[in-house]
Design a protein around this motif. Structure first.
Motif, PDB file in Angstrom:
ATOM      1  N   GLU A 113       0.746  -1.103  -0.075  1.00  0.00           N
ATOM      2  CA  GLU A 113      -0.041   0.265   0.056  1.00  0.00           C
ATOM      3  C   GLU A 113       0.813   1.119   0.130  1.00  0.00           C
ATOM      4  O   GLU A 113       2.147   1.070   0.292  1.00  0.00           O
ATOM      5  CB  GLU A 113      -0.796  -0.057   1.163  1.00  0.00           C
ATOM      6  N   PRO A 114       0.331   2.601  -0.276  1.00  0.00           N
ATOM      7  CA  PRO A 114       1.110   3.731  -0.716  1.00  0.00           C
ATOM      8  C   PRO A 114       2.144   3.952   0.572  1.00  0.00           C
ATOM      9  O   PRO A 114       3.408   4.129   0.258  1.00  0.00           O
ATOM     10  CB  PRO A 114      -0.004   4.829  -0.779  1.00  0.00           C
ATOM     11  N   GLN A 115       1.585   3.885   2.068  1.00  0.00           N
ATOM     12  CA  GLN A 115       2.585   4.206   2.987  1.00  0.00           C
ATOM     13  C   GLN A 115       3.704   3.060   3.010  1.00  0.00           C
ATOM     14  O   GLN A 115       4.858   3.588   3.539  1.00  0.00           O
ATOM     15  CB  GLN A 115       1.662   4.148   4.379  1.00  0.00           C
ATOM     16  N   THR A 116       3.291   1.952   2.620  1.00  0.00           N
ATOM     17  CA  THR A 116       4.499   1.002   2.715  1.00  0.00           C
ATOM     18  C   THR A 116       5.734   1.260   1.708  1.00  0.00           C
ATOM     19  O   THR A 116       6.739   1.198   1.971  1.00  0.00           O
ATOM     20  CB  THR A 116       3.797  -0.605   2.557  1.00  0.00           C
ATOM     21  N   ARG A 117       5.221   1.780   0.643  1.00  0.00           N
ATOM     22  CA  ARG A 117       6.275   2.188  -0.559  1.00  0.00           C
ATOM     23  C   ARG A 117       7.292   3.448   0.026  1.00  0.00           C
ATOM     24  O   ARG A 117       8.289   3.284   0.077  1.00  0.00           O
ATOM     25  CB  ARG A 117       5.314   2.820  -1.572  1.00  0.00           C
ATOM     26  N   LYS A 118       6.381   4.404   0.774  1.00  0.00           N
ATOM     27  CA  LYS A 118       7.223   5.361   1.211  1.00  0.00           C
ATOM     28  C   LYS A 118       8.139   4.981   2.120  1.00  0.00           C
ATOM     29  O   LYS A 118       9.499   5.478   2.343  1.00  0.00           O
ATOM     30  CB  LYS A 118       6.343   6.434   1.777  1.00  0.00           C
ATOM     31  N   LEU A 119       7.914   4.174   3.162  1.00  0.00           N
ATOM     32  CA  LEU A 119       8.711   3.606   4.250  1.00  0.00           C
ATOM     33  C   LEU A 119       9.916   2.922   3.680  1.00  0.00           C
ATOM     34  O   LEU A 119      10.884   2.660   4.144  1.00  0.00           O
ATOM     35  CB  LEU A 119       7.900   2.859   5.248  1.00  0.00           C
ATOM     36  N   PHE A 120       9.700   1.966   2.538  1.00  0.00           N
ATOM     37  CA  PHE A 120      10.535   1.091   2.166  1.00  0.00           C
ATOM     38  C   PHE A 120      11.669   1.944   1.547  1.00  0.00           C
ATOM     39  O   PHE A 120      12.890   1.647   1.624  1.00  0.00           O
ATOM     40  CB  PHE A 120      10.044   0.026   1.076  1.00  0.00           C
ATOM     41  N   LYS A 121      11.276   3.011   0.825  1.00  0.00           N
ATOM     42  CA  LYS A 121      11.970   3.758   0.252  1.00  0.00           C
ATOM     43  C   LYS A 121      13.241   4.514   1.321  1.00  0.00           C
ATOM     44  O   LYS A 121      14.474   4.419   1.048  1.00  0.00           O
ATOM     45  CB  LYS A 121      11.593   4.980  -0.446  1.00  0.00           C
ATOM     46  N   VAL A 122      12.818   4.881   2.170  1.00  0.00           N
ATOM     47  CA  VAL A 122      13.554   5.127   3.581  1.00  0.00           C
ATOM     48  C   VAL A 122      14.759   4.068   3.976  1.00  0.00           C
ATOM     49  O   VAL A 122      15.854   4.404   4.163  1.00  0.00           O
ATOM     50  CB  VAL A 122      12.633   5.677   4.698  1.00  0.00           C
ATOM     51  N   CYS A 123      13.855   2.966   3.997  1.00  0.00           N
ATOM     52  CA  CYS A 123      14.980   2.004   4.429  1.00  0.00           C
ATOM     53  C   CYS A 123      15.900   1.618   3.327  1.00  0.00           C
ATOM     54  O   CYS A 123      17.186   1.444   3.664  1.00  0.00           O
ATOM     55  CB  CYS A 123      13.993   0.497   4.471  1.00  0.00           C
ATOM     56  N   ALA A 124      15.512   1.771   2.309  1.00  0.00           N
ATOM     57  CA  ALA A 124      16.461   1.322   0.993  1.00  0.00           C
ATOM     58  C   ALA A 124      17.847   2.244   0.807  1.00  0.00           C
ATOM     59  O   ALA A 124      18.662   2.057   0.480  1.00  0.00           O
ATOM     60  CB  ALA A 124      15.696   1.288  -0.334  1.00  0.00           C
TER      61      ALA A 124
END
Length: 533
Positions: A118-129
């Motif tokens: 979902e959208p928020q998961t995408r944003k958080l993943f980018k920070v982790c990456a």
């Protein structure tokens, strides 16, 4: 006396992230349960008299049934000292999550099996990456109707550009969910019963080659379907590579149901085996080794009024190297002076225990009399270290907040200032005016509701709020007198707490107008997401 290196090596510090309602806080509760840190798991949503989740300790979190602020939870499990950072899932509180991720060595990403990414998961993943930290995926709610597991893996790989390695494989879903196949042990894990209670449930093990027993446990149809899927999985999936996991290029995937305690203990044991010990953090061009004997840490979060009796203010610190000792005097880099960290504590959400020592990887809270800011570095005297600053995100919504009761002027000023210092809101002033009327900027509209609730419940103050159409903010760079600028009527000149001049705009064309009509004017954006090591 504990050996510093061995104490650091047994630390595991990770954050749990997800989209709202994916089951992140429920998973956190069950990890605490298996670690015997709590006796029974609470609910995130439920009736008024239900037990609430340990990590959702703020009153508004209990009322709304969502996580609003990050919680720190520490417990021991089979020789490991585990620090969990439970983060808000709602996008309106994403800035708190971004800051908290800078203190984590790895991340557990919880995904709803029915909804996928979902959208928020995408944003958080980018920070982790950006930090290349290990990411472990827990696909939750398999006890409900779910998407095809192959489809979920494909989505992870395509959207995140990361390899996937399923550590287990689900047998059905919803009312047909029978359990999981453990790929490492080549065994089936199923349970004699499913329930949402608080007790550990013993697994029933069965080798996948034992056709007769397998048919008795999950049925002939489910067994045949599982054998076909495992054969396909073995031929098509990525090979397991621990180094790829630890540099964030391969995510181990686990299927289960946090609510029903299914798959939690195997997940925890595998996770602790695969995740990293405390990582090095960047200071300038150097990386500070966590096993360095000299203590260093940085402030990633400030929270006021955790203790209702004392209305205190706590600065959360991630220890990056060495050993913290309660009796020692340390150095506050930004203030340029020595400091004693008063009342050092370890956390279980709002519950705290005063400690005498802590090690790299640990999260500690110290009493803050108003001297700390988010991003500050604290270290041993003589140690040359300053950790990278934590980015601030530009607010997207603005409102004028004005006190109503003049007799509560001090409470209003104290409340609005302290909450702004936490990073929960951003505060701006109209030049020449006092603190009775301020501009408040937030990333998400729900933060206005939290501000109102906290001002009333924690500071006993009511205020009026007038939303404004502004949605963009820019710093004025250089020595410019804003009073001489030619600006559109809707553009507002404000100042921040450091006296810096800023302009609030309602649209991009206002920015272009200001630049066109004022030759030499330089406008600077708020710092954007940046790599933080």
């Amino acid at each position: 006396m504990p050996d510093i290196k061995n104490e650091i090596l047994r630390r595991r510090t990770f954050a749990i992230i997800s989209h709202p309602d994916a089951g992140k806080t429920t998973l956190t509760e069950k990890l605490l349960l298996y670690g015997r840190a709590i006796q029974s798991a609470g609910s995130v949503k439920g009736k008024q008299n239900d037990k609430h989740a340990v990590s959702d300790w703020m009153e508004i979190e209990k009322k709304r049934g969502i996580s609003i602020t990050s919680s720190v939870l520490q417990f021991e499990y089979e020789g490991y000292c585990i620090n969990i950072l439970d983060t808000p899932g709602h996008q309106d509180f994403s800035e708190d999550t971004y800051r908290t991720l800078t203190a984590a060595d790895s991340v557990v990403m919880v995904i709803d099996a029915a909804k996928g990414i979902e959208p928020q998961t995408r944003k958080l993943f980018k920070v982790c990456a950006m930090r290349h930290i290990p990411i472990f995926t827990f696909i939750n709610k398999m006890d409900r109707e779910a998407r095809d597991p192959f489809e979920l893996l494909d989505q992870l790989e395509k959207e995140f550009g990361i390899g996937t390695y399923p550590m287990n494989w689900p047998i059905g879903c919803g009312c047909d969910f029978k359990g999981v196949y453990d790929r490492n042990e080549h065994q089936i894990l199923t349970f004699s019963e499913f329930h949402g209670g608080s007790n550990r449930i013993e697994a029933i093990h069965c080798d996948i080659t034992d056709t007769q027993k397998l048919d008795e446990l999950i049925g002939e149809y489910s067994r045949a379907d599982l054998v076909d899927q495992v054969e396909l999985l073995d031929g098509a999936s990525f090979d397991f590579d621990l180094e790829q996991v630890r540099c964030g290029k391969l995510t181990p995937v686990f299927f289960g149901s946090a609510l029903n305690n299914f798959g939690i203990e195997p997940f925890l044991e595998n996770f602790l085996r695969m995740t990293t010990t405390p990582l090095s953090y960047r200071s300038g061009e150097d990386f500070i080794d966590p096993s360095c004997e000299q203590f260093s840490a940085f402030v990633f979060k400030i929270q006021a009024n955790m203790n209702k009796a004392h209305r205190d203010r706590i600065a959360f610190m991630r220890i990056c190297s060495g050993k913290f000792e309660r009796s020692k005097e340390y150095f506050h880099v930004q203030a340029g002076k020595p400091i004693k960290l008063s009342r050092p504590q370890q956390m279980m959400a709002e519950e705290r225990e005063v400690i005498d020592e802590a090690y790299a990887g640990d999260i500690i809270g110290v009493f803050d009399p108003g001297v700390f800011s988010i991003g500050d570095t604290i270290c041993e005297k003589g140690m040359k270290v300053q950790y990278a600053g934590i980015p601030t995100f530009a607010p997207e919504h603005f409102a004028i907040v004005e006190q109503i009761d003049s007799l509560k002027r001090k409470q209003f000023q104290k409340g609005i200032t302290q909450i702004a210092q936490e990073g929960a809101i951003q505060m701006f002033f109209l030049p020449g005016t006092g603190l009775e009327r301020v501009y408040v900027g937030v990333v998400g509209m729900l933060q206005f509701d939290v501000l109102q609730f906290r001002m009333e419940s924690e500071y006993g103050v009511k205020y009026s709020r007038t939303d404004t159409p502004h949605c963009l903010v820019r710093f004025i760079e250089g020595e410019v007198d804003p009073k001489t600028l030619n600006l559109m009527q809707a553009t507002k000149w404000v100042q921040d707490s450091k006296g810096r001049n800023l302009l609030l705009f309602t649209a991009d064309y206002e920015i272009n107008w200001a630049l066109d009509k004022n030759p030499g004017l330089v406008l600077k954006e708020f710092s954007q997401m940046q790599e933080i090591q």
